[in-house]
Design an enzyme around this catalytic site. Structure first.
Site, PDB file in Angstrom:
ATOM      1  CE  LYS A 123      -1.561 -23.499   4.577  1.00 59.87           C
ATOM      2  NZ  LYS A 123      -2.495 -22.862   4.447  1.00 59.87           N
ATOM      3  N   GLY A 132      -4.232  -6.890   9.480  1.00 57.98           N
ATOM      4  CA  GLY A 132      -3.563  -7.903   8.032  1.00 57.98           C
ATOM      5  C   GLY A 132      -4.168  -7.371   6.869  1.00 57.98           C
ATOM      6  N   GLY A 138      -3.559  -7.970   3.192  1.00 59.34           N
ATOM      7  CA  GLY A 138      -3.161  -9.062   2.387  1.00 59.34           C
ATOM      8  C   GLY A 138      -4.277  -9.623   1.113  1.00 59.34           C
ATOM      9  CG  ASN A 139      -6.995 -13.819  -0.754  1.00 62.98           C
ATOM     10  OD1 ASN A 139      -7.225 -13.684   0.058  1.00 62.98           O
ATOM     11  ND2 ASN A 139      -6.609 -13.692  -2.255  1.00 62.98           N
ATOM     12  CB  ALA A 140      -7.266 -13.256   4.478  1.00 60.99           C
ATOM     13  N   GLY A 141      -7.158 -10.277   4.289  1.00 60.42           N
ATOM     14  CA  GLY A 141      -7.501  -9.045   5.419  1.00 60.42           C
ATOM     15  C   GLY A 141      -8.037  -8.001   4.508  1.00 60.42           C
TER      16      GLY A 141
HETATM   17  P1  NAD Z   1      -1.166 -12.343   2.464  1.00 62.56           P
HETATM   18  O1  NAD Z   1       0.217 -12.706   2.150  1.00 62.56           O
HETATM   19  O2  NAD Z   1      -2.431 -12.012   1.234  1.00 62.56           O
HETATM   20  O3  NAD Z   1      -1.355 -11.291   3.738  1.00 62.56           O
HETATM   21  C1  NAD Z   1      -0.377 -11.048   4.743  1.00 62.56           C
HETATM   22  C2  NAD Z   1      -0.677  -9.785   5.140  1.00 62.56           C
HETATM   23  O4  NAD Z   1      -0.805 -10.025   6.200  1.00 62.56           O
HETATM   24  C3  NAD Z   1      -0.219  -9.070   4.734  1.00 62.56           C
HETATM   25  O5  NAD Z   1      -1.097  -7.486   4.661  1.00 62.56           O
HETATM   26  C4  NAD Z   1       0.964  -8.542   5.919  1.00 62.56           C
HETATM   27  O6  NAD Z   1       1.425  -6.960   5.712  1.00 62.56           O
HETATM   28  C5  NAD Z   1       0.336  -8.939   7.121  1.00 62.56           C
HETATM   29  N1  NAD Z   1       1.158  -9.129   8.679  1.00 62.56           N
HETATM   30  C6  NAD Z   1       2.171 -10.143   8.167  1.00 62.56           C
HETATM   31  N2  NAD Z   1       2.740 -10.246   9.387  1.00 62.56           N
HETATM   32  C7  NAD Z   1       1.694  -9.480  10.410  1.00 62.56           C
HETATM   33  C8  NAD Z   1       1.943  -8.881  11.560  1.00 62.56           C
HETATM   34  N3  NAD Z   1       2.503  -9.246  12.585  1.00 62.56           N
HETATM   35  N4  NAD Z   1       0.905  -8.452  12.075  1.00 62.56           N
HETATM   36  C9  NAD Z   1      -0.060  -7.575  11.116  1.00 62.56           C
HETATM   37  N5  NAD Z   1       0.057  -8.030   9.973  1.00 62.56           N
HETATM   38  C10 NAD Z   1       0.945  -8.557   9.772  1.00 62.56           C
HETATM   39  O7  NAD Z   1      -1.414 -13.320   3.406  1.00 62.56           O
HETATM   40  P2  NAD Z   1      -3.196 -14.294   2.929  1.00 62.56           P
HETATM   41  O8  NAD Z   1      -3.396 -14.945   2.613  1.00 62.56           O
HETATM   42  O9  NAD Z   1      -4.032 -12.792   3.463  1.00 62.56           O
HETATM   43  O10 NAD Z   1      -3.291 -15.071   4.319  1.00 62.56           O
HETATM   44  C11 NAD Z   1      -3.601 -13.874   5.735  1.00 62.56           C
HETATM   45  C12 NAD Z   1      -4.363 -15.783   6.669  1.00 62.56           C
HETATM   46  O11 NAD Z   1      -5.565 -15.583   6.678  1.00 62.56           O
HETATM   47  C13 NAD Z   1      -2.654 -16.714   7.250  1.00 62.56           C
HETATM   48  O12 NAD Z   1      -3.198 -16.451   8.889  1.00 62.56           O
HETATM   49  C14 NAD Z   1      -3.714 -17.067   6.119  1.00 62.56           C
HETATM   50  O13 NAD Z   1      -3.530 -18.614   6.672  1.00 62.56           O
HETATM   51  C15 NAD Z   1      -5.176 -17.596   6.494  1.00 62.56           C
HETATM   52  N6  NAD Z   1      -5.411 -17.750   5.223  1.00 62.56           N
HETATM   53  C16 NAD Z   1      -5.336 -17.548   4.104  1.00 62.56           C
HETATM   54  C17 NAD Z   1      -6.544 -17.901   2.788  1.00 62.56           C
HETATM   55  C18 NAD Z   1      -6.311 -17.324   1.427  1.00 62.56           C
HETATM   56  O14 NAD Z   1      -7.069 -18.198   0.669  1.00 62.56           O
HETATM   57  N7  NAD Z   1      -5.225 -17.034   0.925  1.00 62.56           N
HETATM   58  C19 NAD Z   1      -7.627 -18.921   3.315  1.00 62.56           C
HETATM   59  C20 NAD Z   1      -7.827 -19.167   4.704  1.00 62.56           C
HETATM   60  C21 NAD Z   1      -6.998 -18.708   5.445  1.00 62.56           C
END
Ligand code: NAD
Length: 411
Positions: free
Chosen positions: A102, A214, A216-219
Site C-alpha cells: 500500500k 462515504g 466515492g468510488n466504493a460508496g
Molecule cells: P474515494 O476517494 O473515491 O471516496 C472516499 C469517500 O469518502 C468520499 O465520498 C469522501 O467524501 C468520503 N469521506 C471521506 N472522509 C469521510 C468521513 N470522515 N465521513 C464520511 N465520508 C467521508 O475513495 P474510495 O476508493 O471510495 O475508498 C473508500 C474506502 O474503500 C477506503 O477505505 C478504501 O481503502 C476502500 N477501498 C477502495 C477500493 C477501490 O477500489 N476504490 C478497494 C478496496 C477498498
C-alpha cells in the site's frame, strides 16, 4: 485507534487458533520493507513544496505486492502499514496469486491544481520506481486517487524504463489497458457478498433497508448497484454532508445532484443528516465506505443495523467487533467485502499480460465466481470454529499466506 495495532490484534486472534509458529507470526507482524521519501514538487506559483510519501511492501509469499495509493492529509506510516497487511490478507481470502502492499502521500489533493497533482504523481514514481513493476509491486487507486493519476504514474514509469509495461499499475483508464468493470469492481464484489449473506439469512432485497457512509468510488457505486437491485437505500453521506429519506433515495438522481452541485446537501425530498447520525440509523444493513475507525467502542452500542458490511478498509475497530459479536450483529469484514477491487485489478494484469481484453460480461462472471466462493469459504471457517466472520476470514487468509511461507522454506 492506531490501525496497525488493530490489524495486529486481528492477526493474533487467528494465529492463536491456527497455532501458528512463533517465527511465522513474528514475520507476519512486520512489513518486509517500508519505503519513505520526501517528494519535492513545483507548485503553480513557482515555489517548491515537499510532501511525505510512503510505500509499504508487507508480504510477497503468494506473489508480487499489490495495493492502492492514497492521497489524504491524514496518511501516516502506520496507516499505510495496516492497509498493506490487510491487502496481503485480502488477496489470500479471494485466492489471488498476489501479496500485499500500500502507498500513500500526506496531501490534501482538493487543494491542488491538476498540473500540481500530475507533478506530485510523477514524483512518487520517480522516488519508488526501482521497487515497482508487474512482477514486483503493482499499485492501484485508493482514497482520492483515480484513473488519471494511474495514467500519469504509468507514463512516468514507462519513460524511466524505456518500454511499455501496462501491468505495473491497475485501475488505469480503458485506453491505456484498463479493465472493463474496474471502476465498479469494489462495490460489485461487495454486492455479490451481500446477496449471498441475504440468501443465508432468508432476506429479500426489496425488504432490506441500507445506509452508506462515504460516497466515492466504493460508496457511490455501491449505492447505485444496490438501488438498481431493489434494495431501499435510505441514507448516504460524504465527508461534508449526508441525506436521508425514510422510503428510499433515488440514487440516480442523488448522483446527478452531486455531479451538478458538488455536494449531497440540498437534495430535494430528503432530510439532512450528519455522519454520526447515519451510523446509528435503524436500518437492516449499514455500509461504512469511507475511512478507518468510523465505528469504535464509543458508538458501537448505538448501532441498530443487524448487518454491517465493511466496504471501507478497517472501519470497525476490534473493540467494536466484540460488542457486535455479543449482540449478534453480523459484521462482514473488509478483507472479504471489498476484495472485488483487487480481484478486477488482478484481471487487469492478466489482460495486460495477454494483451487481449475481456467484455463487461466476462469480467462480471469471473468476479462473481471468486466473490461467491470466497464468501462460502469464510462462512465455512466461521461455522467450523464458532467465531465471527472476520476471524473466519483471517483464519482462511493467514493459513494460506503461512502455507506459502512454509513452502518457501520458513518455519
Ligand atoms: P474515494 O476517494 O473515491 O471516496 C472516499 C469517500 O469518502 C468520499 O465520498 C469522501 O467524501 C468520503 N469521506 C471521506 N472522509 C469521510 C468521513 N470522515 N465521513 C464520511 N465520508 C467521508 O475513495 P474510495 O476508493 O471510495 O475508498 C473508500 C474506502 O474503500 C477506503 O477505505 C478504501 O481503502 C476502500 N477501498 C477502495 C477500493 C477501490 O477500489 N476504490 C478497494 C478496496 C477498498
Amino acid at each position: 485507534m492506531n490501525p496497525f495495532v488493530n490489524a495486529m490484534r486481528q492477526l493474533d486472534r487467528a494465529a492463536g487458533i491456527l497455532k501458528l509458529s512463533d517465527n511465522i507470526q513474528d514475520i507476519l507482524k512486520k512489513p518486509i520493507r517500508v519505503l519513505s521519501a520526501r517528494l519535492s514538487v513545483e507548485m503553480d506559483d513557482g515555489e517548491t513544496r515537499e510532501f511525505q510519501a510512503f510505500r509499504s511492501q508487507y508480504n510477497d509469499a503468494r506473489g508480487p505486492f499489490k495495493g492502492g495509493i492514497r492521497y489524504h492529509p491524514g496518511v501516516t506510516e502506520d496507516e499505510v502499514k495496516a492497509l498493506s497487511f490487510w491487502m496481503t490478507m485480502k488477496c489470500a481470502v479471494v485466492g489471488l496469486p498476489l501479496g500485499g502492499g500500500k502507498g500513500g502521500i500526506v496531501v490534501d489533493p482538493k487543494k491542488m491544481s491538476e498540473k500540481e497533482l500530475e507533478r506530485l504523481s510523477r514524483a512518487y514514481v520517480q522516488a519508488f520506481h526501482k521497487y515497482l513493476g508487474p512482477t514486483k509491486d503493482v499499485p492501484a487507486p485508493d482514497v482520492y486517487t483515480n484513473g488519471q493519476i494511474m495514467a500519469w504514474m504509468l507514463d512516468e514509469y514507462e519513460k524511466i524504463i524505456g518500454e511499455h509495461a501496462p501491468g505495473m499499475i491497475t485501475g488505469k483508464p480503458l485506453e491505456l489497458g484498463g479493465s472493463r468493470g474496474r471502476d465498479t469492481a469494489t462495490a460489485q464484489g461487495g454486492a455479490f457478498v451481500l446477496q449471498e449473506l441475504m440468501d443465508k439469512l432468508g432476506k429479500k432485497p426489496k425488504k432490506t433497508t441500507v445506509a452508506i457512509q462515504g460516497f466515492g468510488n466504493a460508496g457511490a457505486n455501491m449505492a447505485k448497484i444496490l438501488h438498481d437491485a431493489g434494495y431501499t437505500v435510505v441514507a448516504v453521506s460524504d465527508s461534508r454532508s449526508g441525506v436521508c429519506a425514510k422510503h428510499g433515495l433515488d440514487i440516480t438522481r442523488v448522483l446527478e445532484h452531486k455531479e451538478k452541485t458538488g455536494s449531497l446537501s440540498g437534495f430535494e425530498g430528503a432530510d439532512a443528516l450528519s455522519n454520526d447520525d447515519l451510523l446509528t440509523l435503524d436500518v437492516d444493513v449499514l455500509i461504512p465506505a469511507a475511512l478507518e475507525n468510523a465505528i469504535t467502542k464509543d458508538n458501537a452500542e448505538k448501532i441498530r443495523a443487524g448487518v454491517i458490511l465493511e466496504l471501507a478498509n478497517g472501519p470497525v475497530t476490534p473493540d467494536a467487533d466484540e460488542i457486535f459479536y455479543k449482540k449478534g450483529i453480523i459484521c462482514v469484514p473488509d478483507i472479504l467485502t471489498n476484495a472485488g477491487g483487487v480481484t478486477v485489478s488482478y484481471f487487469e494484469q492478466v489482460q495486460n499480460a495477454m494483451n487481449y481484453y475481456w467484455t463487461d460480461a466476462e469480467v462480471r462472471e469471473k468476479l462473481e465466481k471468486i466473490m461467491v466462493d470466497a464468501f462460502h469459504a469464510v462462512w465455512e471457517k466461521k461455522e467450523k470454529h464458532g467465531v465471527d466472520m472476520r476471524t473466519g476470514a483471517f483464519l482462511l487468509a493467514v493459513d494460506r499466506v503461512a502455507s506459502a511461507m512454509r513452502l518457501r522454506g520458513l518455519s
